[in-house]
Design a protein around this motif. Sequence first.
Motif, PDB file in Angstrom:
ATOM      1  N   LEU A 116       0.834  -1.207   0.000  1.00  0.00           N
ATOM      2  CA  LEU A 116       0.000   0.000   0.000  1.00  0.00           C
ATOM      3  C   LEU A 116       0.868   1.255   0.000  1.00  0.00           C
ATOM      4  O   LEU A 116       0.563   2.233  -0.694  1.00  0.00           O
ATOM      5  N   ALA A 117       1.945   1.229   0.761  1.00  0.00           N
ATOM      6  CA  ALA A 117       2.833   2.397   0.804  1.00  0.00           C
ATOM      7  C   ALA A 117       3.489   2.635  -0.551  1.00  0.00           C
ATOM      8  O   ALA A 117       3.635   3.780  -0.989  1.00  0.00           O
ATOM      9  N   LEU A 118       3.881   1.564  -1.231  1.00  0.00           N
ATOM     10  CA  LEU A 118       4.484   1.729  -2.557  1.00  0.00           C
ATOM     11  C   LEU A 118       3.467   2.245  -3.571  1.00  0.00           C
ATOM     12  O   LEU A 118       3.801   3.062  -4.440  1.00  0.00           O
ATOM     13  N   LEU A 119       2.221   1.772  -3.484  1.00  0.00           N
ATOM     14  CA  LEU A 119       1.173   2.291  -4.369  1.00  0.00           C
ATOM     15  C   LEU A 119       0.961   3.779  -4.133  1.00  0.00           C
ATOM     16  O   LEU A 119       0.800   4.559  -5.075  1.00  0.00           O
TER      17      LEU A 119
ATOM     18  N   ALA B 241      -6.647   7.452  -7.079  1.00  0.00           N
ATOM     19  CA  ALA B 241      -7.147   6.090  -6.852  1.00  0.00           C
ATOM     20  C   ALA B 241      -6.098   5.195  -6.213  1.00  0.00           C
ATOM     21  O   ALA B 241      -6.441   4.180  -5.598  1.00  0.00           O
ATOM     22  N   LEU B 242      -4.818   5.535  -6.355  1.00  0.00           N
ATOM     23  CA  LEU B 242      -3.755   4.780  -5.704  1.00  0.00           C
ATOM     24  C   LEU B 242      -3.382   5.370  -4.351  1.00  0.00           C
ATOM     25  O   LEU B 242      -2.993   4.639  -3.440  1.00  0.00           O
ATOM     26  N   VAL B 243      -3.490   6.691  -4.230  1.00  0.00           N
ATOM     27  CA  VAL B 243      -3.089   7.363  -2.991  1.00  0.00           C
ATOM     28  C   VAL B 243      -4.130   7.162  -1.894  1.00  0.00           C
ATOM     29  O   VAL B 243      -3.789   6.898  -0.729  1.00  0.00           O
ATOM     30  N   ALA B 244      -5.412   7.276  -2.248  1.00  0.00           N
ATOM     31  CA  ALA B 244      -6.470   7.244  -1.236  1.00  0.00           C
ATOM     32  C   ALA B 244      -6.520   5.928  -0.445  1.00  0.00           C
ATOM     33  O   ALA B 244      -6.647   5.968   0.782  1.00  0.00           O
ATOM     34  N   PRO B 245      -6.447   4.740  -1.095  1.00  0.00           N
ATOM     35  CA  PRO B 245      -6.507   3.503  -0.292  1.00  0.00           C
ATOM     36  C   PRO B 245      -5.380   3.390   0.719  1.00  0.00           C
ATOM     37  O   PRO B 245      -5.599   2.941   1.853  1.00  0.00           O
ATOM     38  N   ALA B 246      -4.182   3.821   0.337  1.00  0.00           N
ATOM     39  CA  ALA B 246      -3.052   3.754   1.260  1.00  0.00           C
ATOM     40  C   ALA B 246      -3.238   4.741   2.406  1.00  0.00           C
ATOM     41  O   ALA B 246      -2.946   4.425   3.568  1.00  0.00           O
TER      42      ALA B 246
ATOM     43  N   ALA C 118      -5.966   5.632   3.654  1.00  0.00           N
ATOM     44  CA  ALA C 118      -7.023   5.131   4.527  1.00  0.00           C
ATOM     45  C   ALA C 118      -6.602   3.899   5.325  1.00  0.00           C
ATOM     46  O   ALA C 118      -7.024   3.727   6.472  1.00  0.00           O
ATOM     47  N   ALA C 119      -5.767   3.040   4.728  1.00  0.00           N
ATOM     48  CA  ALA C 119      -5.551   1.728   5.338  1.00  0.00           C
ATOM     49  C   ALA C 119      -4.129   1.445   5.793  1.00  0.00           C
ATOM     50  O   ALA C 119      -3.930   0.561   6.634  1.00  0.00           O
ATOM     51  N   HIS C 120      -3.129   2.139   5.267  1.00  0.00           N
ATOM     52  CA  HIS C 120      -1.739   1.776   5.581  1.00  0.00           C
ATOM     53  C   HIS C 120      -1.451   1.839   7.085  1.00  0.00           C
ATOM     54  O   HIS C 120      -0.937   0.886   7.671  1.00  0.00           O
ATOM     55  N   GLY C 121      -1.789   2.958   7.706  1.00  0.00           N
ATOM     56  CA  GLY C 121      -1.511   3.104   9.131  1.00  0.00           C
ATOM     57  C   GLY C 121      -2.321   2.147   9.977  1.00  0.00           C
ATOM     58  O   GLY C 121      -1.801   1.509  10.906  1.00  0.00           O
ATOM     59  N   LEU C 122      -3.620   2.026   9.667  1.00  0.00           N
ATOM     60  CA  LEU C 122      -4.497   1.132  10.436  1.00  0.00           C
ATOM     61  C   LEU C 122      -4.018  -0.309  10.363  1.00  0.00           C
ATOM     62  O   LEU C 122      -3.932  -1.016  11.385  1.00  0.00           O
TER      63      LEU C 122
END
Length: 204
Positions: free
Chosen positions: A105-108, A134-139, A141-145
């Motif tokens: 996710l971080a790489l995306l 579209a690639l930045v938003a998921p990371a 939202a979810a990378h830290g969690l």
Amino acid sequence: MPWRDTPLRYGLVSRALHWSMALLFAWQFAGMAIRLTVGRSPLTAFMVGTHAPLGTLLLLLVLLRGAWGLLNLGRRPGHGPGAVGRLANLGHLALYGLMLVVPLLALLRQYGSGRAFAPFGVPLMPGFEGRIEALVAPANAAHGLLAWTLLALVGGHVLMVLVHRFLWRDDVLSRMAGRAGGESRAAPLPQRAPLPAGAETASS
């Protein structure tokens, strides 16, 4: 010291991957904890500055460890039968899944940001003008969690190692931290007494 796994012990390669990744994850989470508690400081800047390149290195090690695990699947120690064994399998699958997804996710996000990325001086992403939301938003939202969820699973993993060591008093810890050689002197995990018919055998 054997370099491949055996049914009683993990070999040199598995141990090197396991403990090097443990140290890198400890550094990564320590950096994030310092960022949250200390805020802006030279130490924070230094540790956070290593976060992205070390995360990329961790992703590479996860892929190597997964491939090595598949190559040694029939040789390495099992988690045992019963409910505890099944839970251990599920826990390890969840750990591997998060160790793969979190850095991906971080790489995306890095690619979607359009910024160039060259971990350890190796050009990995050239960069471009603009931004792919579209690639930045998921990371975002979810990378830290998912990263903190991974830390919780790691904590559970360590807790179960302590339970095996001090409560159940079996040989689990020495599979990865004890002697890698001398299998002829190593005893397999003790078998617990069978439970009444219909009950699960809890063996790890």
